[in-house]
Design a protein around this motif. Structure first.
Motif, PDB file in Angstrom:
ATOM      1  N   ASP A 103       0.806  -1.222   0.000  1.00  0.00           N
ATOM      2  CA  ASP A 103       0.000   0.000   0.000  1.00  0.00           C
ATOM      3  C   ASP A 103       0.844   1.280   0.000  1.00  0.00           C
ATOM      4  O   ASP A 103       0.539   2.202  -0.750  1.00  0.00           O
ATOM      5  CB  ASP A 103      -0.983   0.001   1.168  1.00  0.00           C
ATOM      6  CG  ASP A 103      -2.141  -0.948   0.933  1.00  0.00           C
ATOM      7  OD1 ASP A 103      -2.380  -1.317  -0.232  1.00  0.00           O
ATOM      8  OD2 ASP A 103      -2.815  -1.309   1.908  1.00  0.00           O
ATOM      9  N   PRO A 104       1.896   1.383   0.810  1.00  0.00           N
ATOM     10  CA  PRO A 104       2.686   2.623   0.769  1.00  0.00           C
ATOM     11  C   PRO A 104       3.326   2.896  -0.594  1.00  0.00           C
ATOM     12  O   PRO A 104       3.369   4.038  -1.056  1.00  0.00           O
ATOM     13  CB  PRO A 104       3.753   2.408   1.837  1.00  0.00           C
ATOM     14  CG  PRO A 104       3.182   1.399   2.755  1.00  0.00           C
ATOM     15  CD  PRO A 104       2.328   0.514   1.907  1.00  0.00           C
ATOM     16  N   VAL A 105       3.788   1.851  -1.256  1.00  0.00           N
ATOM     17  CA  VAL A 105       4.379   2.030  -2.586  1.00  0.00           C
ATOM     18  C   VAL A 105       3.290   2.409  -3.589  1.00  0.00           C
ATOM     19  O   VAL A 105       3.492   3.270  -4.444  1.00  0.00           O
ATOM     20  CB  VAL A 105       5.130   0.758  -3.026  1.00  0.00           C
ATOM     21  CG1 VAL A 105       5.598   0.867  -4.461  1.00  0.00           C
ATOM     22  CG2 VAL A 105       6.312   0.498  -2.109  1.00  0.00           C
ATOM     23  N   ALA A 106       2.109   1.803  -3.475  1.00  0.00           N
ATOM     24  CA  ALA A 106       1.003   2.142  -4.368  1.00  0.00           C
ATOM     25  C   ALA A 106       0.572   3.589  -4.169  1.00  0.00           C
ATOM     26  O   ALA A 106       0.219   4.280  -5.137  1.00  0.00           O
ATOM     27  CB  ALA A 106      -0.176   1.201  -4.127  1.00  0.00           C
ATOM     28  N   GLU A 107       0.611   4.079  -2.915  1.00  0.00           N
ATOM     29  CA  GLU A 107       0.285   5.486  -2.658  1.00  0.00           C
ATOM     30  C   GLU A 107       1.273   6.413  -3.352  1.00  0.00           C
ATOM     31  O   GLU A 107       0.876   7.404  -3.976  1.00  0.00           O
ATOM     32  CB  GLU A 107       0.307   5.768  -1.156  1.00  0.00           C
ATOM     33  CG  GLU A 107      -0.877   5.231  -0.408  1.00  0.00           C
ATOM     34  CD  GLU A 107      -0.807   5.600   1.065  1.00  0.00           C
ATOM     35  OE1 GLU A 107      -0.664   6.800   1.353  1.00  0.00           O
ATOM     36  OE2 GLU A 107      -0.895   4.691   1.904  1.00  0.00           O
ATOM     37  N   LEU A 108       2.561   6.106  -3.246  1.00  0.00           N
ATOM     38  CA  LEU A 108       3.572   6.954  -3.893  1.00  0.00           C
ATOM     39  C   LEU A 108       3.443   6.931  -5.402  1.00  0.00           C
ATOM     40  O   LEU A 108       3.573   7.969  -6.061  1.00  0.00           O
ATOM     41  CB  LEU A 108       4.976   6.502  -3.493  1.00  0.00           C
ATOM     42  CG  LEU A 108       5.483   6.964  -2.152  1.00  0.00           C
ATOM     43  CD1 LEU A 108       6.877   6.424  -1.908  1.00  0.00           C
ATOM     44  CD2 LEU A 108       5.497   8.471  -2.075  1.00  0.00           C
ATOM     45  N   LEU A 109       3.175   5.760  -5.964  1.00  0.00           N
ATOM     46  CA  LEU A 109       3.003   5.677  -7.414  1.00  0.00           C
ATOM     47  C   LEU A 109       1.746   6.408  -7.859  1.00  0.00           C
ATOM     48  O   LEU A 109       1.701   6.970  -8.953  1.00  0.00           O
ATOM     49  CB  LEU A 109       2.968   4.220  -7.866  1.00  0.00           C
ATOM     50  CG  LEU A 109       4.314   3.492  -7.829  1.00  0.00           C
ATOM     51  CD1 LEU A 109       4.120   2.009  -8.084  1.00  0.00           C
ATOM     52  CD2 LEU A 109       5.276   4.087  -8.839  1.00  0.00           C
ATOM     53  N   GLY A 110       0.715   6.429  -7.015  1.00  0.00           N
ATOM     54  CA  GLY A 110      -0.491   7.194  -7.328  1.00  0.00           C
ATOM     55  C   GLY A 110      -0.241   8.689  -7.282  1.00  0.00           C
ATOM     56  O   GLY A 110      -0.707   9.434  -8.141  1.00  0.00           O
ATOM     57  N   ARG A 160      -6.358   5.464   0.249  1.00  0.00           N
ATOM     58  CA  ARG A 160      -5.802   5.901   1.520  1.00  0.00           C
ATOM     59  C   ARG A 160      -5.278   7.337   1.422  1.00  0.00           C
ATOM     60  O   ARG A 160      -5.284   8.069   2.411  1.00  0.00           O
ATOM     61  CB  ARG A 160      -4.678   4.974   1.957  1.00  0.00           C
ATOM     62  CG  ARG A 160      -4.257   5.264   3.387  1.00  0.00           C
ATOM     63  CD  ARG A 160      -3.064   4.476   3.826  1.00  0.00           C
ATOM     64  NE  ARG A 160      -3.230   3.041   3.665  1.00  0.00           N
ATOM     65  CZ  ARG A 160      -2.282   2.170   3.961  1.00  0.00           C
ATOM     66  NH1 ARG A 160      -1.132   2.562   4.417  1.00  0.00           N
ATOM     67  NH2 ARG A 160      -2.486   0.887   3.795  1.00  0.00           N
ATOM     68  N   THR A 161      -4.847   7.763   0.248  1.00  0.00           N
ATOM     69  CA  THR A 161      -4.368   9.129   0.056  1.00  0.00           C
ATOM     70  C   THR A 161      -5.498  10.124   0.298  1.00  0.00           C
ATOM     71  O   THR A 161      -5.294  11.161   0.930  1.00  0.00           O
ATOM     72  CB  THR A 161      -3.803   9.301  -1.365  1.00  0.00           C
ATOM     73  OG1 THR A 161      -2.807   8.305  -1.589  1.00  0.00           O
ATOM     74  CG2 THR A 161      -3.204  10.666  -1.564  1.00  0.00           C
ATOM     75  N   TYR A 162      -6.690   9.815  -0.200  1.00  0.00           N
ATOM     76  CA  TYR A 162      -7.845  10.685   0.023  1.00  0.00           C
ATOM     77  C   TYR A 162      -8.201  10.758   1.505  1.00  0.00           C
ATOM     78  O   TYR A 162      -8.519  11.827   2.024  1.00  0.00           O
ATOM     79  CB  TYR A 162      -9.062  10.186  -0.768  1.00  0.00           C
ATOM     80  CG  TYR A 162      -8.926  10.353  -2.253  1.00  0.00           C
ATOM     81  CD1 TYR A 162      -8.859  11.624  -2.829  1.00  0.00           C
ATOM     82  CD2 TYR A 162      -8.881   9.259  -3.098  1.00  0.00           C
ATOM     83  CE1 TYR A 162      -8.748  11.789  -4.199  1.00  0.00           C
ATOM     84  CE2 TYR A 162      -8.766   9.414  -4.461  1.00  0.00           C
ATOM     85  CZ  TYR A 162      -8.698  10.674  -5.007  1.00  0.00           C
ATOM     86  OH  TYR A 162      -8.581  10.835  -6.355  1.00  0.00           O
ATOM     87  N   MET A 163      -8.139   9.611   2.192  1.00  0.00           N
ATOM     88  CA  MET A 163      -8.466   9.593   3.617  1.00  0.00           C
ATOM     89  C   MET A 163      -7.445  10.399   4.427  1.00  0.00           C
ATOM     90  O   MET A 163      -7.813  11.123   5.349  1.00  0.00           O
ATOM     91  CB  MET A 163      -8.512   8.149   4.137  1.00  0.00           C
ATOM     92  CG  MET A 163      -9.647   7.333   3.559  1.00  0.00           C
ATOM     93  SD  MET A 163     -11.266   8.043   3.885  1.00  0.00           S
ATOM     94  CE  MET A 163     -11.323   7.922   5.647  1.00  0.00           C
ATOM     95  N   THR A 164      -6.186  10.303   4.074  1.00  0.00           N
ATOM     96  CA  THR A 164      -5.152  11.069   4.772  1.00  0.00           C
ATOM     97  C   THR A 164      -5.357  12.562   4.569  1.00  0.00           C
ATOM     98  O   THR A 164      -5.248  13.354   5.521  1.00  0.00           O
ATOM     99  CB  THR A 164      -3.756  10.646   4.278  1.00  0.00           C
ATOM    100  OG1 THR A 164      -3.608   9.236   4.465  1.00  0.00           O
ATOM    101  CG2 THR A 164      -2.656  11.383   5.019  1.00  0.00           C
ATOM    102  N   ASN A 213      -6.170  15.352   7.458  1.00  0.00           N
ATOM    103  CA  ASN A 213      -5.317  16.533   7.600  1.00  0.00           C
ATOM    104  C   ASN A 213      -6.128  17.821   7.543  1.00  0.00           C
ATOM    105  O   ASN A 213      -5.839  18.780   8.266  1.00  0.00           O
ATOM    106  CB  ASN A 213      -4.226  16.548   6.535  1.00  0.00           C
ATOM    107  CG  ASN A 213      -3.192  15.466   6.767  1.00  0.00           C
ATOM    108  OD1 ASN A 213      -3.084  14.920   7.860  1.00  0.00           O
ATOM    109  ND2 ASN A 213      -2.436  15.155   5.727  1.00  0.00           N
ATOM    110  N   ARG A 214      -7.147  17.867   6.684  1.00  0.00           N
ATOM    111  CA  ARG A 214      -8.008  19.059   6.600  1.00  0.00           C
ATOM    112  C   ARG A 214      -8.786  19.256   7.902  1.00  0.00           C
ATOM    113  O   ARG A 214      -8.906  20.374   8.412  1.00  0.00           O
ATOM    114  CB  ARG A 214      -8.970  18.949   5.416  1.00  0.00           C
ATOM    115  CG  ARG A 214      -8.346  19.265   4.086  1.00  0.00           C
ATOM    116  CD  ARG A 214      -9.391  19.462   3.002  1.00  0.00           C
ATOM    117  NE  ARG A 214     -10.257  18.303   2.826  1.00  0.00           N
ATOM    118  CZ  ARG A 214     -10.009  17.293   1.993  1.00  0.00           C
ATOM    119  NH1 ARG A 214      -8.909  17.294   1.274  1.00  0.00           N
ATOM    120  NH2 ARG A 214     -10.851  16.304   1.874  1.00  0.00           N
ATOM    121  N   ILE A 215      -9.328  18.180   8.454  1.00  0.00           N
ATOM    122  CA  ILE A 215     -10.075  18.270   9.714  1.00  0.00           C
ATOM    123  C   ILE A 215      -9.144  18.730  10.836  1.00  0.00           C
ATOM    124  O   ILE A 215      -9.502  19.602  11.638  1.00  0.00           O
ATOM    125  CB  ILE A 215     -10.729  16.913  10.059  1.00  0.00           C
ATOM    126  CG1 ILE A 215     -11.868  16.626   9.079  1.00  0.00           C
ATOM    127  CG2 ILE A 215     -11.237  16.893  11.492  1.00  0.00           C
ATOM    128  CD1 ILE A 215     -12.492  15.272   9.240  1.00  0.00           C
TER     129      ILE A 215
END
Length: 133
Positions: free
Chosen positions: A96-103, A113-117, A121-123
């Protein structure tokens, strides 16, 4: 007198799906390998066998990631996209962390997970701004 033939267990035992030995059929994965010091992490992005420890020898290094911001507040990432494409075509899985970076780099679709993070962060930023006022 005929020579006695020794049969090795790897030549006899095959995986249930048939084919080559277990070592050849083992799953590969693209993942992080942590390097650096205790308070200064640095990650290599590597292709390795799924069941090996992170400090065991890897098949190939396909990138690097520095999670701590530099003096310009940048987190540095380097990818070898040709080799990543080669390994993905061979059926290698991503963590998952590698997929996030590639995304985030635009190579793959953005990981959920990027959208959830970003949402968390906005909240958190809104709550901190309310506390300051």
């Amino acid at each position: 007198m005929a020579a006695k033939r020794i049969i090795h267990w790897r030549n006899v035992i095959k995986p249930a799906s048939g084919g080559a030995s277990y070592k050849d059929d083992s799953k590969k994965i693209i993942r992080f390998v942590r390097m650096g010091c205790a308070n200064r992490p640095f990650f290599h992005i590597v292709v390795a066998e799924q069941r090996t420890d992170q400090h065991m020898p890897v098949i190939e290094q396909v990138g690097s990631y520095d999670p701590l911001p530099n003096e310009r507040n940048q987190k540095l990432v380097a990818f070898n996209f040709e080799r990543i494409q080669h390994w993905l075509a061979r059926g290698v899985n991503l963590t998952d962390p590698v997929a996030e970076l590639l995304g985030l780099s635009g190579y793959l679709p953005i990981h959920p997970r990027t959208y959830m993070t970003a949402w968390r962060n906005r909240i958190k930023a809104k709550e901190e701004s309310k506390e300051k006022n």
